[in-house]
Design a protein around this motif. Sequence first.
Motif, PDB file in Angstrom:
ATOM      1  N   LEU A 110      45.650  31.873  42.131  1.00 29.81           N
ATOM      2  CA  LEU A 110      44.672  32.941  41.653  1.00 29.81           C
ATOM      3  C   LEU A 110      45.567  33.931  41.081  1.00 29.81           C
ATOM      4  N   GLU A 111      46.893  33.957  40.858  1.00 31.52           N
ATOM      5  CA  GLU A 111      47.635  34.966  40.412  1.00 31.52           C
ATOM      6  C   GLU A 111      47.590  35.045  38.780  1.00 31.52           C
ATOM      7  N   GLU A 112      46.995  33.713  38.183  1.00 32.49           N
ATOM      8  CA  GLU A 112      46.787  33.701  36.841  1.00 32.49           C
ATOM      9  C   GLU A 112      45.433  34.712  36.297  1.00 32.49           C
ATOM     10  N   ASP A 113      44.641  34.693  37.302  1.00 27.92           N
ATOM     11  CA  ASP A 113      43.315  35.410  37.107  1.00 27.92           C
ATOM     12  C   ASP A 113      43.339  37.013  37.758  1.00 27.92           C
ATOM     13  N   CYS A 114      44.290  37.339  38.279  1.00 21.42           N
ATOM     14  CA  CYS A 114      44.695  38.508  38.886  1.00 21.42           C
ATOM     15  C   CYS A 114      44.205  39.664  37.911  1.00 21.42           C
ATOM     16  N   GLN A 115      44.807  39.713  36.478  1.00 24.17           N
ATOM     17  CA  GLN A 115      44.584  40.718  35.674  1.00 24.17           C
ATOM     18  C   GLN A 115      43.194  40.986  35.352  1.00 24.17           C
ATOM     19  N   ILE A 116      42.288  39.729  35.152  1.00 27.83           N
ATOM     20  CA  ILE A 116      40.864  39.735  34.745  1.00 27.83           C
ATOM     21  C   ILE A 116      40.174  40.360  36.210  1.00 27.83           C
ATOM     22  N   LEU A 117      40.419  40.128  37.377  1.00 28.68           N
ATOM     23  CA  LEU A 117      39.734  40.463  38.502  1.00 28.68           C
ATOM     24  C   LEU A 117      39.915  42.057  38.742  1.00 28.68           C
ATOM     25  N   LEU A 118      41.273  42.322  38.299  1.00 29.31           N
ATOM     26  CA  LEU A 118      41.524  43.808  38.544  1.00 29.31           C
ATOM     27  C   LEU A 118      40.734  44.540  37.687  1.00 29.31           C
ATOM     28  N   GLU A 119      40.455  44.096  36.338  1.00 23.94           N
ATOM     29  CA  GLU A 119      39.691  44.768  35.628  1.00 23.94           C
ATOM     30  C   GLU A 119      38.342  44.913  36.032  1.00 23.94           C
ATOM     31  N   LEU A 120      37.789  43.758  36.567  1.00 24.36           N
ATOM     32  CA  LEU A 120      36.242  44.017  36.984  1.00 24.36           C
ATOM     33  C   LEU A 120      36.377  44.782  38.299  1.00 24.36           C
ATOM     34  N   LYS A 165      35.400  44.787  41.459  1.00 24.26           N
ATOM     35  CA  LYS A 165      34.539  44.226  42.378  1.00 24.26           C
ATOM     36  C   LYS A 165      33.465  43.714  41.897  1.00 24.26           C
ATOM     37  N   GLY A 166      32.730  42.713  42.469  1.00 23.82           N
ATOM     38  CA  GLY A 166      31.584  41.930  42.129  1.00 23.82           C
ATOM     39  C   GLY A 166      31.321  40.827  42.642  1.00 23.82           C
ATOM     40  N   LYS A 167      30.256  39.918  42.267  1.00 24.36           N
ATOM     41  CA  LYS A 167      30.176  38.473  42.849  1.00 24.36           C
ATOM     42  C   LYS A 167      30.212  37.725  41.694  1.00 24.36           C
ATOM     43  N   LEU A 168      30.898  36.469  42.069  1.00 19.80           N
ATOM     44  CA  LEU A 168      31.310  35.456  41.248  1.00 19.80           C
ATOM     45  C   LEU A 168      30.618  34.354  41.743  1.00 19.80           C
ATOM     46  N   GLU A 227      25.697  18.794  42.720  1.00 19.34           N
ATOM     47  CA  GLU A 227      26.377  20.258  42.296  1.00 19.34           C
ATOM     48  C   GLU A 227      27.429  20.620  43.269  1.00 19.34           C
ATOM     49  N   VAL A 228      28.515  21.374  42.715  1.00 20.08           N
ATOM     50  CA  VAL A 228      29.611  22.198  43.256  1.00 20.08           C
ATOM     51  C   VAL A 228      29.349  23.328  42.965  1.00 20.08           C
ATOM     52  N   ARG A 229      29.372  24.249  43.874  1.00 18.64           N
ATOM     53  CA  ARG A 229      29.287  25.734  43.478  1.00 18.64           C
ATOM     54  C   ARG A 229      30.326  26.571  44.401  1.00 18.64           C
ATOM     55  N   LEU A 230      30.851  27.547  43.848  1.00 21.97           N
ATOM     56  CA  LEU A 230      31.475  28.466  44.535  1.00 21.97           C
ATOM     57  C   LEU A 230      30.937  30.042  44.499  1.00 21.97           C
ATOM     58  N   ALA A 231      30.550  30.656  45.568  1.00 21.52           N
ATOM     59  CA  ALA A 231      30.187  32.114  45.406  1.00 21.52           C
ATOM     60  C   ALA A 231      31.077  32.990  46.146  1.00 21.52           C
ATOM     61  N   VAL A 232      31.785  34.078  45.505  1.00 27.78           N
ATOM     62  CA  VAL A 232      32.499  34.820  46.029  1.00 27.78           C
ATOM     63  C   VAL A 232      32.270  36.229  45.752  1.00 27.78           C
ATOM     64  N   ASP A 233      32.052  37.111  46.899  1.00 26.15           N
ATOM     65  CA  ASP A 233      31.668  38.499  46.995  1.00 26.15           C
ATOM     66  C   ASP A 233      33.235  39.025  47.071  1.00 26.15           C
ATOM     67  N   PHE A 234      33.736  39.890  45.928  1.00 27.11           N
ATOM     68  CA  PHE A 234      35.043  40.261  46.030  1.00 27.11           C
ATOM     69  C   PHE A 234      35.337  41.627  45.597  1.00 27.11           C
ATOM     70  N   GLN A 235      36.379  42.482  46.194  1.00 29.37           N
ATOM     71  CA  GLN A 235      36.728  43.629  45.499  1.00 29.37           C
ATOM     72  C   GLN A 235      38.366  43.784  45.802  1.00 29.37           C
ATOM     73  N   VAL A 236      38.982  44.235  44.647  1.00 30.06           N
ATOM     74  CA  VAL A 236      40.290  44.681  44.545  1.00 30.06           C
ATOM     75  C   VAL A 236      40.405  45.974  45.222  1.00 30.06           C
ATOM     76  N   VAL A 296      37.907  39.434  50.265  1.00 31.54           N
ATOM     77  CA  VAL A 296      36.727  38.153  49.443  1.00 31.54           C
ATOM     78  C   VAL A 296      35.912  37.667  50.619  1.00 31.54           C
ATOM     79  N   ASP A 297      34.751  37.348  50.323  1.00 34.35           N
ATOM     80  CA  ASP A 297      33.967  36.460  51.343  1.00 34.35           C
ATOM     81  C   ASP A 297      33.357  35.211  50.257  1.00 34.35           C
ATOM     82  N   CYS A 298      33.793  34.159  50.696  1.00 29.56           N
ATOM     83  CA  CYS A 298      33.751  32.888  49.886  1.00 29.56           C
ATOM     84  C   CYS A 298      32.651  31.995  50.699  1.00 29.56           C
TER      85      CYS A 298
END
Length: 270
Positions: free
Chosen positions: A22-32, A34-37, A81-90, A106-108
């Motif tokens: 997840l570290e590879e995506d930290c900067q993107i998620l920090l910019e976002l 919070k949200g729903k993935l 189908e394979v799906r992942l839904a994540v409600d997250f906030q930094v 996070v709630d996954c």
Amino acid sequence: MKKKRLQHQANVICEMFCGWRLEEDCQILLELGKGKLDCDILSQKAYCDGVASELQIVKAIYQWLQADWLQNGFDQQLIQEVRLAVDFQVAKQQYIYKQEVAHFIVDCKSEIRLNDHVYIAFLSKDFDRVLPVLVSRSFTSAIQCTRKTKQVGVDPTLYIYFTGIYRPGSAGNEDAEYMMHQINHCIDSEHPQFVIVDLRELVYTWGNAITQAFRIRSLKQQPFVVLISEKSQALDSDFIKELAGCSFYLDEQTALDVLKQQVSVNRSKE
């Protein structure tokens, strides 16, 4: 494939989001912030609040599923189908051991959908993830460390690269500490199945402290090999190998063959 295995895969999808690369995506998620993935794992696409986002974690999950299906002889055509839904906030950023980290809540929810059944898993978690950029360094070492996950056969394998000059004798003690720190950090961040420590661009002449880097517990917990070149060939001595508790390989294919043998032995014990 047994139903338990499919449920296990659904569980792992949530767990991987909270720990695997997840570290590879930290900067993107920090910019976002919070949200729903909404992640479509099979197409390797992710959306945050309806907007497309390029997330490496989605690719990592897909690669793991592909490897697991192949290893267990599962017909992927049965998967709809394979799906992942994540409600997250930094929630915040803080500093631990002079490293910048992001705190996630996070709630996954993951789903693996077949014709006749849907396997569902939930995971709620808050955790810290170290950001790729160090705020400051407590080491004077000129050695540099990078990492990358590659496919070795069907298995994702973590490559840890060290480049630069290892200072000879006791002058290299801090270089050894830096290498230990980086190996621990890489493994803790990636949670890999297998590790290749690549020293082919590291210049090494002599010094015993470097052997400590190959004896740390985090490295010993999974199969690993160490690659060297003419620049670091001084490591390939009986004395150093005995201290390090491992062998060193000039040829990458030989190292990969040894790694595969270790993997095969470990799996036969499971």
